[in-house]
Write an enzyme that holds these catalytic residues in place. Structure first.
Site, PDB file in Angstrom:
ATOM      1  CG  HIS A  41      -2.055  14.833   6.348  1.00 20.94           C
ATOM      2  ND1 HIS A  41      -1.153  15.541   5.592  1.00 20.94           N
ATOM      3  CD2 HIS A  41      -3.241  14.896   5.687  1.00 20.94           C
ATOM      4  CE1 HIS A  41      -1.776  16.012   4.511  1.00 20.94           C
ATOM      5  NE2 HIS A  41      -3.047  15.633   4.551  1.00 20.94           N
ATOM      6  CG  ASP A  78       0.851  12.805  -4.434  1.00 17.78           C
ATOM      7  OD1 ASP A  78      -0.357  12.598  -4.709  1.00 17.78           O
ATOM      8  OD2 ASP A  78       1.235  13.802  -3.821  1.00 17.78           O
ATOM      9  NE  ARG A 129      -6.457  13.733  -7.755  1.00 21.37           N
ATOM     10  CZ  ARG A 129      -6.310  13.776  -6.430  1.00 21.37           C
ATOM     11  NH1 ARG A 129      -5.134  13.510  -5.891  1.00 21.37           N
ATOM     12  NH2 ARG A 129      -7.325  14.090  -5.657  1.00 21.37           N
ATOM     13  CB  SER A 177      -3.079  12.429  -3.121  1.00 18.04           C
ATOM     14  OG  SER A 177      -2.250  13.571  -3.077  1.00 18.04           O
ATOM     15  CE  LYS A 229       1.195  13.994  -0.572  1.00 16.34           C
ATOM     16  NZ  LYS A 229       0.589  15.262  -1.038  1.00 16.34           N
TER      17      LYS A 229
END
Lengths: 435, 435
Positions: free
Chosen positions: A82, A161, A168, A183, A187
């Site tokens: 990620h 999320d 947010r 967050s 996932k």
């Protein structure tokens, strides 16, 4: 536990118990906490912070707010990568097939672009027919078939999320390390991974502007992921200039394929190999970095990585012929250039400015539900360090809308600096954070 | 100005400009700021605070969010009193007619009770026929006719406060000096007053538990009100024990009338005279405290205050005969007592516990829209300092619901202390804060 009591506790700087955190996440998921109570607690978290324990519990509760993939059948080989978001960052499209070609199982569930940074799902969506919305059954089937899936988030994955992120965005509660970590990682945990490589970007084009801030985020991410049972390696990488030459969805797909063919820009190839190798190490598919590097380089040289990418495209309904015929990707009718007004050396291209200009062209979005144009984008013709003559083009802009082309060119006014000296550049990999 | 930018500025500890504050208040009033953005900003204000300048601007904007009475026709004699809330605090019912009898114009727009403290509007509503909801025209007419109105808040008066207060209650954002001040004072400013006397309660039965906290609130209130053009005197008064003997709406009306007849408990009479005199001074209707005290004492002694109360009741549709026939007020079917288990001296009656027990009986509410029973309440038979024999009743509880009676008695278990010594008590007026 009443919502208002949880809010008051955090407001007063207290630490939330597991039960309070689960009540909050359940309330966000099933709607029993109204938005204004969620927003109040989010702001209290931004102002008062969270401990690592709280953030780890929050991440776990969010990961469990929906379905979690059970990928135990793959015997510990499940690993994802990620990135915290950059400009021209098409690395996932290169890394995932390379890692899969080396034996990793990669359930990559990515996001859509927001703000000046792009998203993997938007890039893949530029490929005709490519489906980024897969059911859980399709995801399992794809992982068995080709060892990799590249998909968008679904309603089943970490719904808390999705709910909290939308709030947010409109309540000024994005900037919080515990909230950012929960967050990102909720996932990833829901993907059922054994290991994770995080690419935390640092620099003007990144959310983290300084190495110190990025290092803090990296430590939080690693600790929270490890506490939730995921072996995690974090790399801090530079995001001062756009990565590679292409910024924009269809053109980034082309650059990713070129990289898999061994013809990509050096920065894209090097960082892709580095991150894919890190995935093999984290997933214990290689004994160490040298072995992992060699295996990834071999998968690149033999074309196994490219083949795997083709298999993924085909598996997800995309037109595999794009690998050899880029004309099948969307292209823009119009273009324009950014030309140098003096001769010298391209000493700077500001990634954030280029990212914003790409959004202006239609390549990205500033609000969550804006449509994008896969053909729009910016090509870096002369990267940082290139010699340039007065009047020569440094950037090429592409769009289907002449007004956007004009606005993007105006936006780019001070994005490029032409100087006299070849600038010093920092190495792409700034630091590594591991256990 | 985008809501999210205002929120982010306060989140980061910045000072909000007038434009940002007006945007927030307008957004709360017209609904263009969704509740979750209002809640996020409220929490940021709680966590980061506000300067006096910001709080004064917020108060002004909230006061202007609806209609403002124009009472300039009364030539500067318009003055109100506000208390931060106590147990057994029926003083408004005594003070307003006394001040009006001395020439003040008193547009008293009060609140309903919430939590363990009572509200003037609930007490008045115990009088058969008494209408606490008046139109602006009716308010003007009443002020011309009898010099005083005692009414509840209407939608026209400071609607931003009604909106924000409801949100604060459920989002843990009640406890904030700038928000408390803007809520109290915006409604008072909208009344069109020239002067204001504030009774800030201190002690176990008050929101402010310590004199230091109360003094801080008092300074903020006074400064904000003065900056908005209202001459303001603040008294800090003790709220450790219930004020007077009666706690509960109908019985407090009786005690107020008794006080106006010169037969009230000494603490109620003394503090009422003190506050009414302070109003005359603040409104420049008396040269100083001695003159003001004498005038109020005279209005009490001559029955002018009682007459004025009768006129107010009649003006607002109430049954004036209650002044002489308390049987016309609601009464409860059931009662019970709290009896001493030893002989000695009543050394303490905890106002907060008594207040909560009164809510249990049905005299108050913990949520904004709960119904109340005007007949329910608690009578202090033996106030602090009284000698008591074992088995003698110290408190009498009244309710129409046997289950509530049982629960309230249980709640009162440790509310009364019987000791050996007559306790020292602090004077009712602790301090005065003025310019």
């Amino acid at each position: 536990m009443r919502a208002v009591d949880v809010i008051r506790r955090k407001r007063d700087g207290g630490e939330l118990e597991a039960g309070a955190i689960r009540a909050f996440v359940a309330g966000a998921t099933d709607g029993t906490w109204p938005d204004y109570q969620l927003a109040a607690l989010l702001m209290a978290i931004v102002c008062r912070g969270m401990t690592l324990d709280e953030a780890a519990m929050l991440t776990d509760a969010m990961a469990r707010s929906g379905l979690r993939l059970d990928l135990s059948e793959f015997g510990g080989r499940v690993v994802d990568k990620h990135s915290t978001g950059g400009v021209g960052d098409k690395l996932s499209l290169v890394i995932a097939p390379l890692a899969a070609a080396c034996g990793a199982i990669v359930p990559m569930i990515g996001g859509r672009g927001l703000g000046h940074t792009g998203g993997t799902v938007d890039k893949l969506a530029a490929i005709p027919g490519f489906r980024t919305q897969l059911s859980l059954d399709e995801t399992h089937a794809a992982l068995r078939q080709v060892g990799c899936v590249m998909a968008g988030q679904t309603k089943e994955i970490a719904p808390a999320d999705a709910k909290l992120y939308a709030l947010r965005d409109t309540t000024g509660t994005v900037e919080s390390i515990p909230l950012v970590c929960s967050s990102i990682l909720s996932k990833k945990l829901a993907e059922g991974i054994d290991a994770l490589v995080l690419d935390v970007k640092v620099g003007r084009g990144a959310f983290m502007k300084t190495a110190a801030a990025a290092r803090e985020l990296a430590e939080w991410l690693r600790t929270i992921a490890e506490r939730n049972g995921v072996r995690t390696h974090v790399l801090l990488t530079a995001m001062d200039h756009p990565l590679g030459r292409a910024v924009g969805n269809a053109s980034e797909v082309v650059e990713a394929i070129e990289t898999l063919k061994g013809r990509g820009p050096a920065d894209v190839e090097d960082l892709s190999v580095r991150l894919a190798a890190e995935m093999l190490v984290a997933a214990r598919l290689a004994a160490g970095r040298p072995e992992a590097d060699a295996r990834v380089r071999r998968a690149l040289a033999t074309g196994e990585g490219l083949d795997r990418f083709g298999a993924i495209v085909e598996q997800q309904g995309g037109d595999r012929r794009v690998l050899d015929d880029y004309g099948r990707l969307p292209s823009a009718r119009l273009d324009a250039t950014w030309t140098a007004d003096r001769s010298g050396v391209v000493s700077d291209i500001d990634a954030e400015e280029v990212g914003h200009a790409a959004v202006v062209l239609g390549a990205g979005r500033h609000r969550a539900h804006e449509a994008i144009d896969p053909a729009a984008g910016i090509e870096v013709l002369l990267p940082v360090g290139s010699r340039v003559r007065a009047g020569e083009a440094v950037l090429r802009l592409r769009s289907n809308d002449p007004a956007r082309l004009d606005r993007a060119r105006a936006r780019l006014a001070s994005a490029v600096t032409v100087g006299d000296e070849v600038p010093e550049t920092r190495p792409l990999v700034i630091d590594t954070v591991e256990a």
